[in-house]
Every structure is written in structure tokens, then in C-alpha cells.
Design a protein around this motif. Sequence first.
Motif, PDB file in Angstrom:
ATOM      1  N   GLU A  48      58.571  -1.574  39.038  1.00 58.15           N
ATOM      2  CA  GLU A  48      58.677  -2.119  37.415  1.00 58.15           C
ATOM      3  C   GLU A  48      60.019  -2.625  37.256  1.00 58.15           C
ATOM      4  O   GLU A  48      60.285  -3.015  36.943  1.00 58.15           O
ATOM      5  CB  GLU A  48      58.132  -0.853  37.242  1.00 58.15           C
ATOM      6  CG  GLU A  48      58.096  -1.463  35.093  1.00 58.15           C
ATOM      7  CD  GLU A  48      57.873  -0.217  34.279  1.00 58.15           C
ATOM      8  OE1 GLU A  48      57.172  -0.001  33.158  1.00 58.15           O
ATOM      9  OE2 GLU A  48      57.652   0.457  34.994  1.00 58.15           O
ATOM     10  N   ARG A  49      61.324  -1.214  37.536  1.00 56.94           N
ATOM     11  CA  ARG A  49      62.540  -1.812  37.017  1.00 56.94           C
ATOM     12  C   ARG A  49      63.266  -2.394  38.094  1.00 56.94           C
ATOM     13  O   ARG A  49      64.178  -3.619  37.275  1.00 56.94           O
ATOM     14  CB  ARG A  49      63.102  -0.530  37.729  1.00 56.94           C
ATOM     15  CG  ARG A  49      62.920   1.291  36.727  1.00 56.94           C
ATOM     16  CD  ARG A  49      63.940   2.547  36.730  1.00 56.94           C
ATOM     17  NE  ARG A  49      64.145   2.295  38.283  1.00 56.94           N
ATOM     18  CZ  ARG A  49      63.242   3.722  39.216  1.00 56.94           C
ATOM     19  NH1 ARG A  49      62.472   4.404  38.301  1.00 56.94           N
ATOM     20  NH2 ARG A  49      63.488   4.070  40.053  1.00 56.94           N
ATOM     21  N   ALA A  54      65.275  -8.681  36.883  1.00 55.89           N
ATOM     22  CA  ALA A  54      64.797  -9.586  37.160  1.00 55.89           C
ATOM     23  C   ALA A  54      64.502 -10.295  36.332  1.00 55.89           C
ATOM     24  O   ALA A  54      66.163 -11.313  36.195  1.00 55.89           O
ATOM     25  CB  ALA A  54      63.846  -9.709  37.981  1.00 55.89           C
ATOM     26  N   VAL A  55      64.589 -10.451  34.924  1.00 55.64           N
ATOM     27  CA  VAL A  55      63.664 -11.241  33.951  1.00 55.64           C
ATOM     28  C   VAL A  55      65.646 -10.770  33.079  1.00 55.64           C
ATOM     29  O   VAL A  55      65.640 -11.740  32.120  1.00 55.64           O
ATOM     30  CB  VAL A  55      62.425 -10.146  33.026  1.00 55.64           C
ATOM     31  CG1 VAL A  55      62.448 -10.749  31.707  1.00 55.64           C
ATOM     32  CG2 VAL A  55      61.284 -10.392  33.790  1.00 55.64           C
ATOM     33  N   ALA A  56      66.011  -9.696  33.349  1.00 55.03           N
ATOM     34  CA  ALA A  56      67.030  -9.196  32.000  1.00 55.03           C
ATOM     35  C   ALA A  56      68.071 -10.263  32.971  1.00 55.03           C
ATOM     36  O   ALA A  56      69.112 -10.847  31.969  1.00 55.03           O
ATOM     37  CB  ALA A  56      67.571  -7.442  31.789  1.00 55.03           C
ATOM     38  N   ALA A  57      68.031  -9.999  34.219  1.00 51.18           N
ATOM     39  CA  ALA A  57      69.300 -10.707  34.447  1.00 51.18           C
ATOM     40  C   ALA A  57      68.651 -12.637  33.707  1.00 51.18           C
ATOM     41  O   ALA A  57      69.851 -12.974  33.457  1.00 51.18           O
ATOM     42  CB  ALA A  57      68.807 -10.722  36.508  1.00 51.18           C
ATOM     43  N   TRP A  58      68.176 -12.998  34.322  1.00 50.75           N
ATOM     44  CA  TRP A  58      67.787 -14.678  33.454  1.00 50.75           C
ATOM     45  C   TRP A  58      67.770 -14.315  32.143  1.00 50.75           C
ATOM     46  O   TRP A  58      69.025 -15.724  32.078  1.00 50.75           O
ATOM     47  CB  TRP A  58      66.262 -15.070  34.369  1.00 50.75           C
ATOM     48  CG  TRP A  58      65.726 -15.265  35.273  1.00 50.75           C
ATOM     49  CD1 TRP A  58      64.838 -14.914  36.102  1.00 50.75           C
ATOM     50  CD2 TRP A  58      66.678 -16.839  36.285  1.00 50.75           C
ATOM     51  NE1 TRP A  58      64.699 -15.063  36.986  1.00 50.75           N
ATOM     52  CE2 TRP A  58      65.916 -16.188  37.284  1.00 50.75           C
ATOM     53  CE3 TRP A  58      67.188 -17.779  35.743  1.00 50.75           C
ATOM     54  CZ2 TRP A  58      66.491 -17.677  38.592  1.00 50.75           C
ATOM     55  CZ3 TRP A  58      67.542 -18.169  37.038  1.00 50.75           C
ATOM     56  CH2 TRP A  58      66.941 -18.636  37.880  1.00 50.75           C
ATOM     57  N   SER A 162      64.152  -1.661  26.265  1.00 48.85           N
ATOM     58  CA  SER A 162      65.620  -1.857  26.254  1.00 48.85           C
ATOM     59  C   SER A 162      66.357  -2.822  26.540  1.00 48.85           C
ATOM     60  O   SER A 162      66.942  -3.499  26.001  1.00 48.85           O
ATOM     61  CB  SER A 162      65.943  -0.893  25.140  1.00 48.85           C
ATOM     62  OG  SER A 162      66.593  -0.066  26.934  1.00 48.85           O
ATOM     63  N   MET A 163      66.332  -3.142  28.025  1.00 49.67           N
ATOM     64  CA  MET A 163      67.397  -3.663  28.879  1.00 49.67           C
ATOM     65  C   MET A 163      66.514  -5.441  28.759  1.00 49.67           C
ATOM     66  O   MET A 163      67.398  -6.025  28.456  1.00 49.67           O
ATOM     67  CB  MET A 163      67.721  -3.643  30.721  1.00 49.67           C
ATOM     68  CG  MET A 163      68.335  -4.429  31.551  1.00 49.67           C
ATOM     69  SD  MET A 163      67.733  -4.428  32.895  1.00 49.67           S
ATOM     70  CE  MET A 163      68.532  -2.701  32.903  1.00 49.67           C
ATOM     71  N   ALA A 168      67.246 -10.427  25.788  1.00 48.24           N
ATOM     72  CA  ALA A 168      66.653 -11.388  25.929  1.00 48.24           C
ATOM     73  C   ALA A 168      67.038 -12.101  24.221  1.00 48.24           C
ATOM     74  O   ALA A 168      67.331 -12.993  23.382  1.00 48.24           O
ATOM     75  CB  ALA A 168      64.927 -11.562  24.771  1.00 48.24           C
ATOM     76  N   GLY A 169      67.579 -11.036  23.557  1.00 47.61           N
ATOM     77  CA  GLY A 169      68.283 -11.265  22.364  1.00 47.61           C
ATOM     78  C   GLY A 169      69.541 -11.951  22.826  1.00 47.61           C
ATOM     79  O   GLY A 169      69.977 -12.915  21.604  1.00 47.61           O
ATOM     80  N   PHE A 170      69.991 -11.593  23.251  1.00 47.38           N
ATOM     81  CA  PHE A 170      71.715 -12.143  24.039  1.00 47.38           C
ATOM     82  C   PHE A 170      71.480 -13.692  24.320  1.00 47.38           C
ATOM     83  O   PHE A 170      71.874 -14.641  23.821  1.00 47.38           O
ATOM     84  CB  PHE A 170      72.429 -11.597  24.698  1.00 47.38           C
ATOM     85  CG  PHE A 170      73.306 -12.013  25.918  1.00 47.38           C
ATOM     86  CD1 PHE A 170      74.745 -12.622  24.835  1.00 47.38           C
ATOM     87  CD2 PHE A 170      73.307 -12.677  26.357  1.00 47.38           C
ATOM     88  CE1 PHE A 170      75.727 -12.684  25.442  1.00 47.38           C
ATOM     89  CE2 PHE A 170      74.519 -12.544  27.539  1.00 47.38           C
ATOM     90  CZ  PHE A 170      75.842 -13.147  25.977  1.00 47.38           C
TER      91      PHE A 170
END
Length: 374
Positions: A48-49, A54-58, A162-163, A168-170
Motif C-alpha cells: 500500500e505504501r 507511486a501515485v504521489a510521484a506522478w 496525506s501524501m 495531488a493538490g500541488f
Amino acid sequence: MSEQKNEYTEAELAEMSRDEKVRLGLALDDVELVEYRDNFPVPGTRAERRAERAVAAWFTLAGLSALAFIAVFVFWPWSYQPPTDERAHFIYSLYNPLIGFFFGLAILAVGIGVVQYQKKFIPHEVAVQQRHDGHGSDEVDRQTTAALLADAGVRSGISRRSMIRRTAGFGAGAFGIGAGVFAIGGLVRNPWATEGPESLQHTEWLSENGEKTYLRRNTGNPHEISLLRPEDIDAGGFETVFPFRESMRHDEHELEASMKKGDAPVMLIRLRPGSQPVKRKGQEDFNYGDFYAYSKICTHVGCPTSLFEQQTGRLLCPCHQSQFDVVNTYAKPVFGPATRALPQLPIAVDEEGYFVAKGDFIEPVGPAYWERNA
């Protein structure tokens, strides 16, 4: 829920929990959930982490790409630089590729991030729905649909990721700012703030010190000066010409730059004998006999009107097929999306027999721009 009723009061809906509204919405739509499982039933696992990172990296890549796009769009040297200065010309030539690359990468990264989030964290669902007629009130539909979406959000664990929320907001925020900069970038320059050939109101045909401006043909050699006389063009012929002043003769950069200006090209046309075009009010003396000079820049979106049909007397823009009649009118559009006539350059012949411009265009060249008054 075979006896499920279709109408509910607001009070009844308010008393229901989210899970009850989810079940109600499924029942009203005759939906049976065959499978509805969380992708990570045990929170906090390494898998999960890893998926979250991986999603946060995109999304992070999307934000950084959008910021890079803004930086290049605003600060990168975009003014034309001649090939004689190899370093400056190379930097200038990177402007369009860089803004295209970073803007495209931002779009791609946002899209991949959203798709990856849906695949990795939104609950996997297999549902079967029976065909049925419409039902119920709009309020029931709204509340049950909202409950279904909220349930999917809760099950995806977005509240504790939160990550992903921050990245995503950024990414979305930076991309939105970049899209806004791109949309309004062309409106930032005030067309009335400057004067002279560099302003949007004038072109290189403007002679600020009264120096004579000749009509010069392009021979393919930017340093060769070839001026035009009336006998150089046959009846029904035309020539693309550019501005030349004697002060440019010993300045190689000026000789080349004068033919690189986007608003400089002019079509010098010699009509066939007997042509009697209607002249535009206030421009009755802009032609020299059968010779008429019109801006080559289409008034639609600025493409070059490169084709002239002798039989019909029309200038054709190959981009979007706008046609301008120069035999019967003053280059008014008669076909296609263009709505304004091509600006006409006032011309004459000097004492040595060469074509010269009597002045600049009396209206801005090309398509409309912010606060244009012509």
C-alpha cells in the motif's frame, strides 16, 4: 428489498446513515453488488505504501512540469535570433519545444496519477443491474449518489493518504496556474503602451526618421538587395516583398531581420488591364496604376495568403481557405472564416523608378488582438 418504496421525505433521508443510503441507491436501481472489495483490506502494508508513493510521484511530476512550463513561458528568451549567433539562435529555437514538452508532460502526469489512484485505491466493484424504468424523486437520487461516491472515497482511504492529497493538490494547482498563464499570456502585452515598428499598431514599413522605404524581393539570399520596378512584374503577376531602407545596407542583421518580421510580408500584385476594383474609402490613392500591395498576413489567424488566382483575382489563404477578392474589391473576404479585408500598403514609384512605400499600414496587420480599435 422487493417491496422497496420509491419516495422518501427529507426527514427520512436525513435519518439514514451513509451505508443505508448506499443500499437504498443500489436497490432503487436494481443493482446487485457481486463483488465490492478493498484493494488493501489491511492498512499500512508495504504494498500500500509503495502504491501511494507511486501515485504521489506522478502528481509531483505534474506539479514540477507545470512550474517549469510557467518559467519557460515567462522567462525564456523568445525573440528571434539569427543563425549568425549560434548560441543565441540555439537557445531561441528551444522555446517552443520546451513549453510544449513541459505542458504536455504536466497533462500526462496528472492523467496517469488519476488513473493510477483509481486502479490502486478505489474499491474493485463487479455489479449486475437489471433493466428497469425510471423511478423516485431527484432528491433521493442526489443523496444516494452522493452516498455512493462518499463510500468509495472512504473505502479508498483518501482521508488518511496525506501524501497523495498534498501532491495531488500541488500537481493540479500548478497545472491550473500554468493553463491560466497560457490562456492569458497573449493578452498581457498592452498594444497601446509602445510606439514605433515594434508596437502592435505598426510594422517594419514604418520609417521613423522619414527615410525612404523600398519594396524588396526575397531572392533566397538575405544579404542580397533586389529592388522592384513596375516592369519587373507582368500583368496578372505578383511578388512577395519586404521593407528595405538604405540604412540597412551595411547591417547584415537588419537585412536578415527585416524579412523575418511576422508582420512585414506584403503581396505586390499587378492586376490585368481593364480591372477596376472598388477602392476602400480613404485609400483611393494607395495603389500605383494597376499595382496594389496588401499585407500577406491573413486576418483570420495570421497564416500567409500565399496563393493568387489570376482568373478570379482572389488571394487564397491555404490554412483555412479564406479568400480575398482583389479584382472587384479592396481585398475583402468573400469565402472562409476571415471577416476583415487585408490591410493595404500605400505605394508609389520614386524618381529612379523603384517601388517605395508612402507610409505604414493605416490599420494593424493580422488577426484581431486585445482592445484593437480597427
